[in-house]
Structure formats: C-alpha cells, structure tokens
Design a protein around this motif. Structure first.
Motif, PDB file in Angstrom:
ATOM      1  N   VAL A 113       0.833  -1.214   0.000  1.00 10.87           N
ATOM      2  CA  VAL A 113       0.000   0.000   0.000  1.00 10.87           C
ATOM      3  C   VAL A 113       0.865   1.261   0.000  1.00 10.87           C
ATOM      4  O   VAL A 113       0.369   2.343  -0.236  1.00 10.87           O
ATOM      5  N   GLU A 114       2.142   1.120   0.274  1.00 11.00           N
ATOM      6  CA  GLU A 114       3.017   2.281   0.300  1.00 11.00           C
ATOM      7  C   GLU A 114       3.780   2.449  -1.026  1.00 11.00           C
ATOM      8  O   GLU A 114       4.784   3.153  -1.098  1.00 11.00           O
ATOM      9  N   ALA A 115       3.277   1.828  -2.105  1.00 13.40           N
ATOM     10  CA  ALA A 115       3.944   1.888  -3.418  1.00 13.40           C
ATOM     11  C   ALA A 115       4.175   3.317  -3.885  1.00 13.40           C
ATOM     12  O   ALA A 115       5.188   3.598  -4.534  1.00 13.40           O
ATOM     13  N   LEU A 126      14.456   1.724   1.125  1.00 11.30           N
ATOM     14  CA  LEU A 126      14.379   0.826   2.284  1.00 11.30           C
ATOM     15  C   LEU A 126      13.523   1.517   3.334  1.00 11.30           C
ATOM     16  O   LEU A 126      13.949   2.510   3.928  1.00 11.30           O
ATOM     17  N   HIS A 127      12.310   1.019   3.512  1.00  6.09           N
ATOM     18  CA  HIS A 127      11.391   1.605   4.509  1.00  6.09           C
ATOM     19  C   HIS A 127      11.158   0.590   5.628  1.00  6.09           C
ATOM     20  O   HIS A 127      10.723  -0.521   5.369  1.00  6.09           O
ATOM     21  N   THR A 128      11.479   1.004   6.841  1.00  7.90           N
ATOM     22  CA  THR A 128      11.388   0.088   7.986  1.00  7.90           C
ATOM     23  C   THR A 128      10.678   0.763   9.152  1.00  7.90           C
ATOM     24  O   THR A 128      10.404   1.966   9.114  1.00  7.90           O
ATOM     25  N   HIS A 129      10.416  -0.031  10.188  1.00 13.55           N
ATOM     26  CA  HIS A 129       9.811   0.477  11.428  1.00 13.55           C
ATOM     27  C   HIS A 129      10.781   0.148  12.572  1.00 13.55           C
ATOM     28  O   HIS A 129      10.452  -0.638  13.463  1.00 13.55           O
ATOM     29  N   PRO A 130      11.973   0.738  12.570  1.00 13.57           N
ATOM     30  CA  PRO A 130      12.998   0.338  13.543  1.00 13.57           C
ATOM     31  C   PRO A 130      12.677   0.861  14.942  1.00 13.57           C
ATOM     32  O   PRO A 130      12.164   1.972  15.090  1.00 13.57           O
ATOM     33  N   ASN A 194       5.322   8.710  14.306  1.00 15.35           N
ATOM     34  CA  ASN A 194       4.497   7.564  14.716  1.00 15.35           C
ATOM     35  C   ASN A 194       4.413   6.503  13.621  1.00 15.35           C
ATOM     36  O   ASN A 194       3.329   5.972  13.321  1.00 15.35           O
ATOM     37  N   HIS A 195       5.534   6.199  12.989  1.00 11.90           N
ATOM     38  CA  HIS A 195       5.485   5.217  11.899  1.00 11.90           C
ATOM     39  C   HIS A 195       6.848   4.552  11.675  1.00 11.90           C
ATOM     40  O   HIS A 195       6.966   3.348  11.879  1.00 11.90           O
ATOM     41  N   GLY A 196       7.873   5.313  11.268  1.00 10.54           N
ATOM     42  CA  GLY A 196       9.153   4.662  10.967  1.00 10.54           C
ATOM     43  C   GLY A 196      10.063   5.577  10.180  1.00 10.54           C
ATOM     44  O   GLY A 196      10.001   6.798  10.312  1.00 10.54           O
TER      45      GLY A 196
HETATM   46 ZN   LIG Z   1       5.417   1.642   7.039  1.00 11.23          ZN
END
Ligand SMILES: [Zn+2]
Length: 377
Positions: A113-115, A126-130, A194-196
C-alpha cells in the motif's frame, strides 16, 4: 516479458533488491512481522516492490514482489495535488493498480500500500519500522530534537508529521523532501512520525549503510544500542493431546517477561494507545490479560486461551494460541512497544501515541483489508 527473461534481464538488480530486503528484514529491531517495505527500480520503466502480505525477508528474485510501471505512478503524484480528489486514497490506489504490470511466469501480487512513495524516490528504497528511529518518531519532543540529532549524525533529513498511510502520505513526503533540500539535493532520510523511517539511495548497499548509521546514531542519543535489543523468541508448549490445534506457544524472551512484570502497562497500552499503525494492526483484538495465576496453572485447567496472545500479569508470561508466524509477530510487537516506551522515558522524554483520528483511519481502512493483508500471513 517471460519470467526467465525478466529475472535474467534484471538479475543484478534483483540480487541487490533481495539482499537489501533480506538483510534488513531478518532483524526484528528493524521490522516486526510483515512491516516495512523495499523497492528497486530496474530500469526507466519497471520497479520491483514488496508485495502486500509478505515479509521483507521472503523477497527473492522470483517471489514476494510486484512489478510497477513507476514513471506512470510517479506522474500521478507529480501532476496532481491531494485537494484535486474527492477521495484521494481511492485515486491513489487506483493509480497504483493501473501501474501494476503482469510479468508472465511471476506470481501476480498486490503491491505494498506504500507503493506511491517508492515510485517518487531514488533507485533503491528501504522503509522500515525500527525501534531506534521510532524512539524519535514516537517521542513528543521528536520533531524538535530531529535537527540536533541528525546534525550529530551528519545527514540531512525530512521529518513528516503523522499522516494517514497511502496516497496522502506520499504527497506529504514529496512536499517535505522538497522543503528540506540542501544545495539542490533532496534528503535521503525521511522520518515518519508515529510510523518509521525511509532511506533512499542509488544502491542497495548505500541504503543499508545509511540505515545502520541513522539507527546507530539514534540509539546512541537515546542511551541504548543494537546490542540492547532482546531478539524476541518463542518456545513450544507440549500439546495437551495429539490433536490439539492450533499449536500452543509461549514467549521465550526473558527481557519481555521482566518488562511485563516491572514496567507500567494496561491492556490498552498494547491495543489502544498505539505508537504506530502496525501496533494496531498486529495487537488490537488479539491480546488478553489474566491478572492472577501463572501459565502452568492455567494449562492445568484445560480452559481455552481467551485470545491469540494471553499475558499473565503476575509472572510476565505470554501464551500464544495461533500460528507460529503470527505469534512471532505479536511477540516482536509487544517487545518493540515496551522497548520504545521504556527507552523514551529513560531519556526523560514523553511518549506520544497516535491521535484518535489516525487510529480511526487505520481501523476503518479499506474495511480492514490492510490489517488482514499483513497480519493474517
Ligand atoms: Zn510503514
């Protein structure tokens, strides 16, 4: 293009895309469960992007990604503004769907959904939730502290205030990066409140290195380090009978046991006061608390577990009655939430959960299709 010619033509790009996805995706301090997503632009037409419902470390040259005509999707975000649409999310998902290409021989999968934001960024994303970047992204003081911390780390950045995931987020990232550009260069680091975090660059290695550098620097600022992350694990419980299904598992993360005994929390800390969307997706409706007794005593009663994850308040134990994959996701998310809360407070800062409006958007998003797509696998 057939599978063999696609995977052959883009062999080098796919190997790097796979390596970046698996390297970051094998660390539960960087992504929990099916969170995060990655992409790689193969040429001036195709972009491979993690498919919805898969985990980062499942990406291979042959599976777990969708193929998008990224100039077409990028054009949607560059030629329009969100105000032009009565329903911007609907328009954004229609644009992503229209830009999705079927490659003969490759599985037909739905792109993340984040395309949208992947399409507007550099070759590798590179999208992460570290749990380290989310110390900054989930502290009330985060927006003010970001400049000071990133000056120490030595990297330019954009900080995007919380906005619903999807098309609105993509438009906001585009605007924030342009506002933060220095000497005509757009920042390679984007924090999402509040996401990453999102890291973008021309190579997979550049993204991995910058991702490590930013997370190491943030961990240090907050008085922690990667070696403090407890690496959540599960253990099997002996089945009561041969036919007991689904399998029973328990937490085998000593740090979590101790945190559940020593830290302040209520059921709502996990299921309502979400720090980020994935916490709602993975924990809401899945957790119960037993205020008295132990796991051992509970098992002797033969009673069914009240939820997929049952926390025993007195002993800090957690019982899981669900698939091992889902149990692992919940274990990682419980640990991440307590780790982030504890570390922000230890620095003398304030934990700032998502707003009510943000939570209600996630709860109602596409009739919870998002939740199902990433939590059920
Ligand atoms: Zn995300």
């Amino acid at each position: 293009m057939s599978e063999s010619s696609f995977t052959k033509t883009y062999q080098i790009q796919l190997a790097e895309f796979t390596r970046m996805s698996q390297t970051a995706g094998s660390r539960s301090d960087y992504v929990q469960g099916g969170g995060g997503n990655t992409s790689c632009k193969m040429d001036d037409e195709y972009m491979g992007i993690k498919a919805s419902g898969f985990q980062l470390n499942q990406i291979t040259p042959e599976n777990a990604y969708a193929v998008i005509d990224y100039p077409a999707l990028r054009n949607f975000y560059q030629a329009n503004t969100p105000e032009q649409f009565a329903d911007v999310e609907k328009a954004g998902s229609a644009a992503a769907k229209d830009a999705t290409r079927t490659i003969a021989g490759l599985p037909v999968l739905r792109p993340s959904v984040e395309a949208g934001f992947h399409a507007i960024l550099d070759n590798f994303v590179l999208h992460t939730h570290p749990v380290y970047a989310n110390l900054l992204a989930c502290a009330a003081e985060g927006p003010q502290l970001a400049a000071e911390i990133m000056a120490k780390i030595g990297e330019n950045f954009a900080f995007v205030p919380y906005i619903n995931p999807g098309a609105q987020l993509t438009f906001a990232i585009q605007t924030a990066r342009h506002a933060a550009s220095q000497n005509g260069r757009l920042p390679a680091v984007v924090f999402l409140q509040n996401h990453g975090v999102i890291i973008t660059g021309s190579t997979a290695q550049a993204c991995l290195d910058l991702h490590d550098k930013v997370n190491d620097g943030l961990a240090m600022y907050f008085g922690t380090s990667k070696s403090a992350w407890p690496n959540p694990k599960l253990a099997n419980l002996p089945a009561a009978t041969e036919s007991t299904e689904p399998h029973l598992l328990k937490s085998a993360t000593p740090w979590l046991t101790e945190a559940l005994i020593e830290q302040p929390w209520t059921l709502e800390t996990f299921t309502v006061q979400a720090l980020y969307p994935d916490q709602l997706v993975f924990l809401t409706g899945q957790v119960a608390v037993l205020e008295t007794g132990s796991l051992e005593l509970f098992l002797t009663t033969g009673a069914p577990a009240p939820a997929k994850a049952t926390i025993f308040r007195e002993t800090g134990e957690v019982l899981y009655q669900c698939s091992a994959t889902e149990a692992q996701t919940i274990e990682e998310t419980l640990t991440a939430v307590l780790f982030i809360r504890k570390t922000i407070r230890a620095k003398g800062l304030t934990v700032s959960p998502m707003s009510e409006a943000g939570k209600s958007f996630i709860a109602n998003w596409e009739s919870e299709a998002y939740r199902k797509s990433i939590a059920a696998k």
